[in-house]
Motif scaffolding. Structure first.
Motif, PDB file in Angstrom:
ATOM      1  N   PHE A 117     -36.937 -31.504   3.885  1.00 47.14           N
ATOM      2  CA  PHE A 117     -35.670 -31.341   3.187  1.00 47.14           C
ATOM      3  C   PHE A 117     -35.923 -30.711   1.831  1.00 47.14           C
ATOM      4  O   PHE A 117     -36.804 -31.154   1.081  1.00 47.14           O
ATOM      5  N   PHE A 118     -35.139 -29.680   1.499  1.00 52.32           N
ATOM      6  CA  PHE A 118     -35.202 -29.042   0.190  1.00 52.32           C
ATOM      7  C   PHE A 118     -33.788 -28.947  -0.366  1.00 52.32           C
ATOM      8  O   PHE A 118     -32.953 -28.204   0.156  1.00 52.32           O
ATOM      9  N   GLY A 119     -33.502 -29.720  -1.409  1.00 59.06           N
ATOM     10  CA  GLY A 119     -32.204 -29.661  -2.060  1.00 59.06           C
ATOM     11  C   GLY A 119     -32.147 -28.518  -3.053  1.00 59.06           C
ATOM     12  O   GLY A 119     -33.176 -28.058  -3.572  1.00 59.06           O
ATOM     13  N   GLN A 120     -30.940 -28.064  -3.349  1.00 55.78           N
ATOM     14  CA  GLN A 120     -30.767 -26.918  -4.244  1.00 55.78           C
ATOM     15  C   GLN A 120     -30.428 -27.312  -5.676  1.00 55.78           C
ATOM     16  O   GLN A 120     -30.405 -26.467  -6.564  1.00 55.78           O
ATOM     17  N   VAL A 121     -30.148 -28.597  -5.905  1.00 57.99           N
ATOM     18  CA  VAL A 121     -29.860 -29.083  -7.250  1.00 57.99           C
ATOM     19  C   VAL A 121     -31.050 -29.909  -7.721  1.00 57.99           C
ATOM     20  O   VAL A 121     -31.449 -30.881  -7.063  1.00 57.99           O
ATOM     21  N   ILE A 122     -31.626 -29.541  -8.853  1.00 57.54           N
ATOM     22  CA  ILE A 122     -32.788 -30.251  -9.378  1.00 57.54           C
ATOM     23  C   ILE A 122     -32.306 -31.285 -10.397  1.00 57.54           C
ATOM     24  O   ILE A 122     -31.599 -30.950 -11.347  1.00 57.54           O
ATOM     25  N   THR A 123     -32.689 -32.524 -10.171  1.00 58.87           N
ATOM     26  CA  THR A 123     -32.339 -33.600 -11.094  1.00 58.87           C
ATOM     27  C   THR A 123     -33.589 -34.097 -11.805  1.00 58.87           C
ATOM     28  O   THR A 123     -34.688 -34.061 -11.252  1.00 58.87           O
ATOM     29  N   VAL A 124     -33.392 -34.547 -13.030  1.00 60.49           N
ATOM     30  CA  VAL A 124     -34.458 -35.190 -13.792  1.00 60.49           C
ATOM     31  C   VAL A 124     -33.901 -36.509 -14.316  1.00 60.49           C
ATOM     32  O   VAL A 124     -32.860 -36.528 -14.988  1.00 60.49           O
ATOM     33  N   ASN A 125     -34.546 -37.592 -13.961  1.00 58.64           N
ATOM     34  CA  ASN A 125     -34.087 -38.937 -14.324  1.00 58.64           C
ATOM     35  C   ASN A 125     -32.650 -39.181 -13.890  1.00 58.64           C
ATOM     36  O   ASN A 125     -31.865 -39.838 -14.574  1.00 58.64           O
ATOM     37  N   GLY A 126     -32.283 -38.643 -12.723  1.00 57.11           N
ATOM     38  CA  GLY A 126     -30.970 -38.900 -12.167  1.00 57.11           C
ATOM     39  C   GLY A 126     -29.857 -38.055 -12.733  1.00 57.11           C
ATOM     40  O   GLY A 126     -28.681 -38.381 -12.516  1.00 57.11           O
ATOM     41  N   ALA A 127     -30.161 -36.975 -13.442  1.00 58.28           N
ATOM     42  CA  ALA A 127     -29.134 -36.078 -13.977  1.00 58.28           C
ATOM     43  C   ALA A 127     -29.467 -34.643 -13.577  1.00 58.28           C
ATOM     44  O   ALA A 127     -30.631 -34.229 -13.609  1.00 58.28           O
ATOM     45  N   ALA A 128     -28.445 -33.884 -13.205  1.00 60.01           N
ATOM     46  CA  ALA A 128     -28.659 -32.506 -12.777  1.00 60.01           C
ATOM     47  C   ALA A 128     -28.968 -31.615 -13.972  1.00 60.01           C
ATOM     48  O   ALA A 128     -28.209 -31.569 -14.938  1.00 60.01           O
ATOM     49  N   TRP A 129     -30.099 -30.935 -13.912  1.00 62.75           N
ATOM     50  CA  TRP A 129     -30.505 -29.929 -14.903  1.00 62.75           C
ATOM     51  C   TRP A 129     -30.197 -30.375 -16.337  1.00 62.75           C
ATOM     52  O   TRP A 129     -29.408 -29.737 -17.057  1.00 62.75           O
ATOM     53  N   PRO A 130     -30.818 -31.437 -16.809  1.00 66.29           N
ATOM     54  CA  PRO A 130     -30.458 -31.944 -18.140  1.00 66.29           C
ATOM     55  C   PRO A 130     -31.133 -31.184 -19.272  1.00 66.29           C
ATOM     56  O   PRO A 130     -32.020 -30.346 -19.062  1.00 66.29           O
ATOM     57  N   VAL A 131     -30.692 -31.509 -20.470  1.00 71.25           N
ATOM     58  CA  VAL A 131     -31.276 -30.991 -21.704  1.00 71.25           C
ATOM     59  C   VAL A 131     -32.016 -32.131 -22.389  1.00 71.25           C
ATOM     60  O   VAL A 131     -31.476 -33.224 -22.562  1.00 71.25           O
ATOM     61  N   MET A 132     -33.254 -31.872 -22.775  1.00 70.12           N
ATOM     62  CA  MET A 132     -34.031 -32.834 -23.544  1.00 70.12           C
ATOM     63  C   MET A 132     -34.086 -32.336 -24.989  1.00 70.12           C
ATOM     64  O   MET A 132     -34.752 -31.349 -25.297  1.00 70.12           O
ATOM     65  N   ASP A 133     -33.341 -33.003 -25.865  1.00 73.29           N
ATOM     66  CA  ASP A 133     -33.340 -32.643 -27.287  1.00 73.29           C
ATOM     67  C   ASP A 133     -34.556 -33.255 -27.964  1.00 73.29           C
ATOM     68  O   ASP A 133     -34.807 -34.465 -27.854  1.00 73.29           O
ATOM     69  N   VAL A 134     -35.310 -32.420 -28.656  1.00 70.16           N
ATOM     70  CA  VAL A 134     -36.583 -32.852 -29.220  1.00 70.16           C
ATOM     71  C   VAL A 134     -36.732 -32.344 -30.649  1.00 70.16           C
ATOM     72  O   VAL A 134     -36.043 -31.423 -31.085  1.00 70.16           O
ATOM     73  N   GLU A 135     -37.660 -32.957 -31.360  1.00 72.21           N
ATOM     74  CA  GLU A 135     -38.073 -32.494 -32.679  1.00 72.21           C
ATOM     75  C   GLU A 135     -39.167 -31.437 -32.519  1.00 72.21           C
ATOM     76  O   GLU A 135     -39.814 -31.353 -31.461  1.00 72.21           O
ATOM     77  N   PRO A 136     -39.415 -30.648 -33.532  1.00 71.53           N
ATOM     78  CA  PRO A 136     -40.521 -29.687 -33.483  1.00 71.53           C
ATOM     79  C   PRO A 136     -41.860 -30.392 -33.710  1.00 71.53           C
ATOM     80  O   PRO A 136     -42.491 -30.259 -34.758  1.00 71.53           O
ATOM     81  N   ARG A 137     -42.288 -31.159 -32.719  1.00 73.43           N
ATOM     82  CA  ARG A 137     -43.522 -31.944 -32.814  1.00 73.43           C
ATOM     83  C   ARG A 137     -44.119 -32.111 -31.423  1.00 73.43           C
ATOM     84  O   ARG A 137     -43.650 -31.509 -30.456  1.00 73.43           O
ATOM     85  N   GLN A 138     -45.129 -32.961 -31.312  1.00 67.17           N
ATOM     86  CA  GLN A 138     -45.793 -33.198 -30.038  1.00 67.17           C
ATOM     87  C   GLN A 138     -45.104 -34.335 -29.283  1.00 67.17           C
ATOM     88  O   GLN A 138     -44.717 -35.343 -29.873  1.00 67.17           O
ATOM     89  N   TYR A 139     -44.984 -34.136 -27.971  1.00 66.54           N
ATOM     90  CA  TYR A 139     -44.404 -35.133 -27.075  1.00 66.54           C
ATOM     91  C   TYR A 139     -45.359 -35.371 -25.905  1.00 66.54           C
ATOM     92  O   TYR A 139     -46.002 -34.439 -25.416  1.00 66.54           O
ATOM     93  N   ARG A 140     -45.386 -36.602 -25.471  1.00 69.52           N
ATOM     94  CA  ARG A 140     -46.148 -36.959 -24.268  1.00 69.52           C
ATOM     95  C   ARG A 140     -45.160 -37.101 -23.115  1.00 69.52           C
ATOM     96  O   ARG A 140     -44.247 -37.928 -23.164  1.00 69.52           O
ATOM     97  N   LEU A 141     -45.334 -36.309 -22.072  1.00 64.94           N
ATOM     98  CA  LEU A 141     -44.441 -36.303 -20.919  1.00 64.94           C
ATOM     99  C   LEU A 141     -45.161 -36.915 -19.719  1.00 64.94           C
ATOM    100  O   LEU A 141     -46.230 -36.440 -19.322  1.00 64.94           O
ATOM    101  N   ARG A 142     -44.572 -37.961 -19.155  1.00 63.09           N
ATOM    102  CA  ARG A 142     -45.121 -38.608 -17.958  1.00 63.09           C
ATOM    103  C   ARG A 142     -44.338 -38.067 -16.760  1.00 63.09           C
ATOM    104  O   ARG A 142     -43.224 -38.497 -16.484  1.00 63.09           O
ATOM    105  N   LEU A 143     -44.899 -37.085 -16.077  1.00 60.35           N
ATOM    106  CA  LEU A 143     -44.202 -36.335 -15.040  1.00 60.35           C
ATOM    107  C   LEU A 143     -44.446 -36.930 -13.657  1.00 60.35           C
ATOM    108  O   LEU A 143     -45.588 -37.277 -13.311  1.00 60.35           O
ATOM    109  N   LEU A 144     -43.393 -37.021 -12.864  1.00 70.12           N
ATOM    110  CA  LEU A 144     -43.468 -37.503 -11.482  1.00 70.12           C
ATOM    111  C   LEU A 144     -42.711 -36.536 -10.591  1.00 70.12           C
ATOM    112  O   LEU A 144     -41.563 -36.181 -10.875  1.00 70.12           O
ATOM    113  N   ASN A 145     -43.344 -36.112  -9.502  1.00 66.99           N
ATOM    114  CA  ASN A 145     -42.621 -35.419  -8.439  1.00 66.99           C
ATOM    115  C   ASN A 145     -42.148 -36.489  -7.456  1.00 66.99           C
ATOM    116  O   ASN A 145     -42.918 -36.982  -6.643  1.00 66.99           O
ATOM    117  N   GLY A 146     -40.863 -36.850  -7.559  1.00 65.41           N
ATOM    118  CA  GLY A 146     -40.291 -37.865  -6.684  1.00 65.41           C
ATOM    119  C   GLY A 146     -39.453 -37.273  -5.566  1.00 65.41           C
ATOM    120  O   GLY A 146     -38.662 -37.997  -4.948  1.00 65.41           O
TER     121      GLY A 146
END
Length: 586
Positions: free
Chosen positions: A292-321
């Motif tokens: 199965f391949f869906g056409q809408v990509i969600t991140v943390n249960g939201a479709a194509w979200p925006v992650m607002d960040v500061e101009p600094r370093q972030y640690r991202l814990r990525l999962l292909n679920g």
């Protein structure tokens, strides 16, 4: 029908747009998305191109500190969630997890993904998993596959939906591992391996990005797709020291990201293929799909979200679920800002690895990554995906599924928080698992056809060929021994192979040729080419490995707990249709 034909028939490009002009006005007025016809579905589905992109704020899962509590109760329950967003007001019915609150505080809202559970290494915790799912599935159930109720008179209408939670990557005793046959229902039905609903997690391993998800036999792809998944972050003293010394981002600058693909109905409900894969109707109803391949990509249960960040370093814990989709992540094919991988499935790499190519994640895999956005204030970056479906030689990904997440560097810089300085090394010595191996097991990944002429991916041994779930166990490591497992992939696709219980070391890959028995899939006259070392991002502890087509992939593991476990392909559509086997540590 050949599996490639089946997959091609499901491409969005084959759909016919049913909505006319003025789509945005119609959506706002009718609270519905424009519809398209798709040969995988009996009725029209939502046009993925009409789902708002990069307008929804990235949800951050609630964190539940098990180190403080020592125990928790989490319930699997139905809920609704604004997955589509964009101010359309469409609520999507999903299944999520909710944790019982402190006495007198009640229960927080359920969510997909569930709460992020945070635990401390070497401090056991107890989790009671309550199955409060309904007596009707959100998605079409195919009863022709070997699933939880097969061979019984049970039904979902009478017993409720079967489920059992597996802590993926956990070094867990067999009776708390979430064996596929340990399922239980809200009506009291249980599977043949049921051992209770209170699981103990010893946490006898180093810090890692683990995750929990449903694992019920033959229905995992549906239950996870409905929302039954969440993060489990394991901390140890070494990781805490790295954060405390200012060598890794921490606090609000550490963010978990679960990437999953979905399809939707025009009213915002989840859609999953419900049209049989051939002209005739299968006796059990909807047909299981090759992938199965869906056409809408969600991140943390939201479709194509925006992650607002500061101009600094972030640690991202990525999962292909996702069920079957691979992701090859980058920003348009490159990394316009420094991006460094520091960990993989089961813990830290030996040293930070700068990413110069896209980051590849198969279903079930995780990656621990630090992105450096200093000096990028006011800019936005779109995380993209260019992995073919199926991977690696399938159809090129088509818009809009080639987009994942927007990083918007617009938050004011908090000068009170020091910038971390990544360490030169993350381990005292390179990761090495086990001593001298006592045995090498040669295992085969192959594909047959079931009684309805549907593709059926399978596992087995080189000598015996393909074996089904119910066939006798062939892998019986002795307690405390080290073994090498070799995965010979004779199929056209890559398969992420996951072993429960163990963390393994990826040794190498090599091309091979062999004579394949056309009836059994057994191999003979095997000739192996030059062995290639694992990629830099695979040099830490792993529990899921990409077995590439035409190659033998070798891993080394220590089997240090007695009991019956499973190993399987983590493409959930494959796992549910026989690409899973038991093994037993004796």
């Amino acid at each position: 029908m050949h599996r490639r034909t089946l997959l091609a028939a499901g491409a969005l490009g084959a759909g016919v747009l049913l909505a006319g002009t003025g789509q945005s006005r119609a959506v706002a007025a009718a609270r519905r998305l424009p519809a398209v016809s798709d040969p995988r579905y009996l009725t029209p589905t939502a046009d993925a191109r009409a789902v708002p992109r990069f307008v929804n704020a990235l949800p951050r899962p609630t964190r539940l500190d098990l180190g403080e509590r020592g125990s928790a109760t989490l319930a699997m329950v139905p809920t609704t969630q604004d997955v589509i967003g964009g101010g359309l007001g469409l609520r999507t019915p999903v299944w999520g997890f909710t944790a019982a609150g402190e006495p007198g505080t009640g229960r927080p809202p359920a969510s997909w993904p569930g709460p992020t559970l945070v635990a401390n290494a070497h401090r056991p915790v107890r989790v009671r998993w309550v199955n409060a799912l309904p007596y009707r599935h959100l998605l079409p159930v195919d009863t022709t596959v070997h699933w939880a109720f097969a061979g019984t008179d049970r039904t979902i209408e009478a017993d409720g939906v079967p489920a059992v939670v597996h802590l993926h990557g956990g070094h867990t005793a067999a009776d708390s591992d979430g064996h596929p046959d340990a399922w239980y229902t809200p009506g009291g039905g249980t599977g043949p391996a049921f051992s209770g609903t209170r699981f103990t997690y010893d946490n006898s391993q180093e810090s890692a990005t683990l995750w929990y998800h449903d694992h019920a036999l033959g229905i995992t792809r549906l239950n996870v797709y409905a929302g039954l998944a969440g993060f489990y972050l394991l901390r140890d003293e070494h990781e805490k020291e790295l954060i405390g010394r200012g060598e890794l981002p921490g606090g609000s600058y550490e963010v978990e990201l679960a990437i999953q693909d979905r399809d939707f109905r025009p009213d915002g409900a989840l859609a999953f293929p419900d049209l049989p894969a051939a002209a005739q109707d299968w006796p059990g109803g909807p047909s299981v799909r090759p992938e199965f391949f869906g056409q809408v990509i969600t991140v943390n249960g939201a479709a194509w979200p925006v992650m607002d960040v500061e101009p600094r370093q972030y640690r991202l814990r990525l999962l292909n679920g996702s069920n079957s989709r691979f992701y090859r992540l980058s920003v348009g094919g490159a990394w316009p800002f420094p991006t460094t991988q520091i960990g993989t499935d089961g813990g830290f790499l030996t040293a930070p690895v700068p990413l110069r190519q896209p980051l590849l994640l198969a279903p079930g895999e995780r990656a621990d990554v630090v992105v450096d956005l200093r000096g990028r204030g006011g800019q936005s970056f779109d995380l993209t995906n260019d992995a073919p479906t199926p991977f690696p030689d399938g159809t090129a990904v088509s818009p809009p599924a080639d987009q994942v997440l927007r990083l918007r560097v617009g938050l004011p810089y908090d000068r009170r928080v020091p910038e971390p300085s990544l360490p030169r090394t993350l381990r005292a010595a390179p990761w090495h698992e086990g001593g001298d191996p006592v045995r090498t097991r040669r295992l085969v990944l192959t594909e047959g056809m079931d009684q309805y002429d549907r593709p059926k991916p399978m596992l087995g041994t080189v000598d015996k060929g393909m074996l089904e779930w119910m066939d006798p166990v062939t892998e019986t490591p002795a307690l405390g021994t080290t073994e090498i497992w070799e995965f010979y992939n004779t199929t056209a696709d890559a398969h992420p192979i996951h072993l429960h219980l163990v963390r393994f070391q990826v040794l190498d890959r090599a091309p091979f040729t062999a004579v394949k028995d056309p009836e059994t899939g057994a191999l003979s006259e095997i000739r192996t080419g030059r062995r290639l070392p694992p990629e830099g991002g695979e040099s830490g502890p792993k529990d899921t490995v990409r077995a590439l087509p035409g190659q033998v992939t070798r891993v080394r593991a220590v089997f240090d707990r007695r009991g019956r476990y499973v190993w399987h392909c983590h493409m959930l559509d494959h796992e549910d249709h026989e690409m899973m086997r038991e093994y037993e540590v004796t």
